[in-house]
Design a protein around this motif. Structure first.
Motif, PDB file in Angstrom:
ATOM      1  N   MET A 142     -50.603 -42.240  -8.565  1.00  0.00           N
ATOM      2  CA  MET A 142     -51.928 -42.874  -8.666  1.00  0.00           C
ATOM      3  C   MET A 142     -52.763 -43.593  -7.606  1.00  0.00           C
ATOM      4  N   LEU A 143     -51.609 -44.127  -6.371  1.00  0.00           N
ATOM      5  CA  LEU A 143     -51.761 -44.676  -5.248  1.00  0.00           C
ATOM      6  C   LEU A 143     -52.267 -43.311  -4.639  1.00  0.00           C
ATOM      7  N   GLU A 144     -52.422 -42.063  -4.202  1.00  0.00           N
ATOM      8  CA  GLU A 144     -52.651 -40.889  -3.685  1.00  0.00           C
ATOM      9  C   GLU A 144     -53.996 -40.175  -4.809  1.00  0.00           C
ATOM     10  N   PHE A 145     -54.682 -41.184  -5.793  1.00  0.00           N
ATOM     11  CA  PHE A 145     -55.692 -40.631  -5.987  1.00  0.00           C
ATOM     12  C   PHE A 145     -57.379 -41.288  -5.151  1.00  0.00           C
ATOM     13  N   ILE A 146     -56.103 -43.308  -5.295  1.00  0.00           N
ATOM     14  CA  ILE A 146     -56.998 -43.978  -4.990  1.00  0.00           C
ATOM     15  C   ILE A 146     -57.172 -43.868  -3.348  1.00  0.00           C
ATOM     16  N   TYR A 147     -56.369 -43.244  -2.085  1.00  0.00           N
ATOM     17  CA  TYR A 147     -56.314 -43.484  -1.035  1.00  0.00           C
ATOM     18  C   TYR A 147     -56.513 -42.467  -0.784  1.00  0.00           C
ATOM     19  N   PRO A 148     -58.019 -42.181   1.018  1.00  0.00           N
ATOM     20  CA  PRO A 148     -58.465 -41.047   0.498  1.00  0.00           C
ATOM     21  C   PRO A 148     -57.410 -40.203   1.146  1.00  0.00           C
ATOM     22  N   ILE A 149     -57.051 -40.834   2.805  1.00  0.00           N
ATOM     23  CA  ILE A 149     -56.270 -40.074   3.460  1.00  0.00           C
ATOM     24  C   ILE A 149     -54.874 -38.927   2.941  1.00  0.00           C
ATOM     25  N   PHE A 150     -54.962 -38.898   0.934  1.00  0.00           N
ATOM     26  CA  PHE A 150     -54.127 -38.322   0.481  1.00  0.00           C
ATOM     27  C   PHE A 150     -55.122 -36.904  -0.105  1.00  0.00           C
ATOM     28  N   ASN A 151     -54.369 -35.929  -0.210  1.00  0.00           N
ATOM     29  CA  ASN A 151     -55.613 -35.135  -1.227  1.00  0.00           C
ATOM     30  C   ASN A 151     -54.146 -34.579  -2.640  1.00  0.00           C
ATOM     31  N   PRO A 152     -54.089 -35.096  -3.159  1.00  0.00           N
ATOM     32  CA  PRO A 152     -53.131 -35.110  -4.679  1.00  0.00           C
ATOM     33  C   PRO A 152     -54.061 -33.782  -5.663  1.00  0.00           C
ATOM     34  N   GLU A 153     -52.969 -33.313  -6.037  1.00  0.00           N
ATOM     35  CA  GLU A 153     -53.505 -32.799  -7.715  1.00  0.00           C
ATOM     36  C   GLU A 153     -52.988 -32.940  -9.188  1.00  0.00           C
ATOM     37  N   ILE A 154     -53.258 -32.518 -10.057  1.00  0.00           N
ATOM     38  CA  ILE A 154     -52.938 -33.268 -11.310  1.00  0.00           C
ATOM     39  C   ILE A 154     -52.223 -31.760 -11.801  1.00  0.00           C
ATOM     40  N   ASN A 155     -51.040 -31.681 -12.003  1.00  0.00           N
ATOM     41  CA  ASN A 155     -49.903 -30.784 -12.445  1.00  0.00           C
ATOM     42  C   ASN A 155     -49.430 -31.097 -13.843  1.00  0.00           C
ATOM     43  N   GLU A 156     -48.102 -30.595 -14.186  1.00  0.00           N
ATOM     44  CA  GLU A 156     -47.726 -30.327 -15.821  1.00  0.00           C
ATOM     45  C   GLU A 156     -46.769 -31.524 -15.232  1.00  0.00           C
ATOM     46  N   HIS A 183     -60.987 -39.828 -16.198  1.00  0.00           N
ATOM     47  CA  HIS A 183     -61.335 -38.422 -15.971  1.00  0.00           C
ATOM     48  C   HIS A 183     -60.899 -37.352 -16.248  1.00  0.00           C
ATOM     49  N   ALA A 184     -60.597 -37.385 -14.935  1.00  0.00           N
ATOM     50  CA  ALA A 184     -59.590 -35.967 -13.831  1.00  0.00           C
ATOM     51  C   ALA A 184     -58.593 -35.591 -14.934  1.00  0.00           C
ATOM     52  N   CYS A 185     -57.841 -36.526 -15.480  1.00  0.00           N
ATOM     53  CA  CYS A 185     -56.778 -36.134 -16.528  1.00  0.00           C
ATOM     54  C   CYS A 185     -57.357 -35.467 -17.716  1.00  0.00           C
ATOM     55  N   GLN A 186     -58.236 -36.424 -18.008  1.00  0.00           N
ATOM     56  CA  GLN A 186     -58.885 -35.404 -18.916  1.00  0.00           C
ATOM     57  C   GLN A 186     -59.288 -34.159 -19.408  1.00  0.00           C
ATOM     58  N   SER A 199     -53.824 -44.584 -15.825  1.00  0.00           N
ATOM     59  CA  SER A 199     -55.366 -44.614 -15.596  1.00  0.00           C
ATOM     60  C   SER A 199     -56.177 -45.561 -16.312  1.00  0.00           C
ATOM     61  N   TYR A 200     -55.681 -45.324 -17.446  1.00  0.00           N
ATOM     62  CA  TYR A 200     -55.096 -46.345 -18.626  1.00  0.00           C
ATOM     63  C   TYR A 200     -55.297 -47.482 -18.543  1.00  0.00           C
ATOM     64  N   ARG A 201     -54.117 -47.805 -18.107  1.00  0.00           N
ATOM     65  CA  ARG A 201     -53.812 -49.173 -17.747  1.00  0.00           C
ATOM     66  C   ARG A 201     -54.477 -49.843 -17.109  1.00  0.00           C
ATOM     67  N   PHE A 202     -54.927 -49.507 -16.171  1.00  0.00           N
ATOM     68  CA  PHE A 202     -55.477 -49.552 -14.445  1.00  0.00           C
ATOM     69  C   PHE A 202     -57.230 -49.502 -15.069  1.00  0.00           C
ATOM     70  N   GLN A 203     -57.678 -49.004 -15.908  1.00  0.00           N
ATOM     71  CA  GLN A 203     -59.028 -48.411 -15.700  1.00  0.00           C
ATOM     72  C   GLN A 203     -59.789 -48.140 -14.871  1.00  0.00           C
ATOM     73  N   TYR A 204     -58.605 -47.180 -14.335  1.00  0.00           N
ATOM     74  CA  TYR A 204     -59.075 -46.610 -13.231  1.00  0.00           C
ATOM     75  C   TYR A 204     -60.034 -45.016 -13.823  1.00  0.00           C
ATOM     76  N   ASP A 205     -60.741 -45.271 -13.830  1.00  0.00           N
ATOM     77  CA  ASP A 205     -61.663 -44.073 -14.477  1.00  0.00           C
ATOM     78  C   ASP A 205     -62.173 -43.001 -13.853  1.00  0.00           C
ATOM     79  N   MET A 206     -61.950 -42.611 -12.692  1.00  0.00           N
ATOM     80  CA  MET A 206     -62.293 -41.058 -12.099  1.00  0.00           C
ATOM     81  C   MET A 206     -60.910 -40.596 -12.613  1.00  0.00           C
ATOM     82  N   LEU A 207     -59.668 -41.298 -12.247  1.00  0.00           N
ATOM     83  CA  LEU A 207     -58.307 -40.675 -12.687  1.00  0.00           C
ATOM     84  C   LEU A 207     -58.564 -40.676 -14.246  1.00  0.00           C
TER      85      LEU A 207
END
Length: 270
Positions: A106-120, A140-143, A130-138
């Motif tokens: 999750m931190l990889e998506f918060i910190y702009p220095i990383f370039n993460p991707e969602i996968n299986e 939406h990306a997961c959905q 993302s729901y536990r911490f109410q991280y809205d951007m993540l």
């Protein structure tokens, strides 16, 4: 090879100003290459397990400490923001019910220095966090990932025939497990690849567990549209593995019963 950036700006008198900036990668120092991650991918564990300039909060996961920045976490999550507001003494924050590796994802998506991707491999834990911490951007990306993944499913069926005779490509993903089942429930994707449904069902149940309790009906209904086609034996195994409670079980079986009734009526009308 030289990269050239050209900027033209016209003024009122009709003349123009042209500024040209050029740079070659050969001119970048080794330190700068490492800093801006041209040659090396940043190791997430090394980045967070060591104290860095401007880090101002320690987070502990089962005695493992990582170092983070309050501003970045607060900007991403109102949950963190409230924790930091209440934590006047800047004490460490403890999370013993979260896996460190999942949190680092999750931190990889918060910190702009990383370039993460969602996968299986990471989608299930990212949905949950993302729901536990109410991280809205993540969220939406997961959905978006979930909906696109489910849209690739063509059909669900029992392996009661020779798939190769129909041109299907069967790929087993159970590593020898569930061999006691006389019939495999298969999921066929639009690319004509067929896989054993068991591990996919487990993931769908994990996703449903989060979406159901957060009243997110779009992915909930889409997940159910697949689960309602699964045999009872496969569903029972998956629900037990994911530890689904009776409320969600009742919801799944109710939707499955309605689906079977619709199939029954359609067959008799025909």
């Amino acid at each position: 090879m030289m990269d050239i950036i050209s900027i033209n700006k016209k003024q009122n008198n009709g003349s123009s100003i042209k500024r040209v900036h050029s740079m070659t990668t050969q001119n970048i120092s080794k330190y700068t290459k490492k800093l801006i991650n041209i040659d090396n991918k940043i190791n997430v564990h090394d980045y967070f397990l060591h104290e860095r300039p401007f880090t101002n909060i320690k987070i502990i996961f089962n005695q493992q400490i990582i170092w983070c920045d309050k501003a970045l976490l607060s900007a991403a999550s109102p949950i963190f923001r409230e924790l930091f507001i209440k934590n006047h003494k800047d004490e460490s924050i403890l999370f013993n019910d979260i896996d460190l590796n999942d949190f680092l994802l999750m931190l990889e998506f918060i910190y702009p220095i990383f370039n993460p991707e969602i996968n299986e491999k990471n989608i299930s834990c990212l949905i949950n966090l993302s729901y536990r911490f109410q991280y809205d951007m993540l969220k939406h990306a997961c959905q978006i990932y979930v909906m696109k993944y489910l849209s690739t499913i063509r059909r669900v069926f029992n392996n009661t025939h020779n798939s190769e005779e129909e041109g299907d490509c069967f790929v087993s993903n159970n590593n020898g497990k569930n061999e006691h089942n006389k019939q495999h429930v298969l999921i066929e994707f639009h690319n004509r690849t067929c896989v054993d449904a068991f591990h996919i069902i487990i993931n769908l149940c994990r996703w449903l567990k989060t979406y159901y309790y957060n009243d997110n009906m779009l992915p909930t209904h889409t997940i159910i549209s697949v689960l309602q086609q699964i045999s009872v034996d496969y569903l029972e195994q998956a629900l037990t593995t994911v530890d689904i409670n009776d409320e969600i079980k009742a919801y799944i079986y109710k939707e499955r019963a309605q689906y079977l009734e619709q199939i029954y009526h359609i067959k008799h009308i025909e």
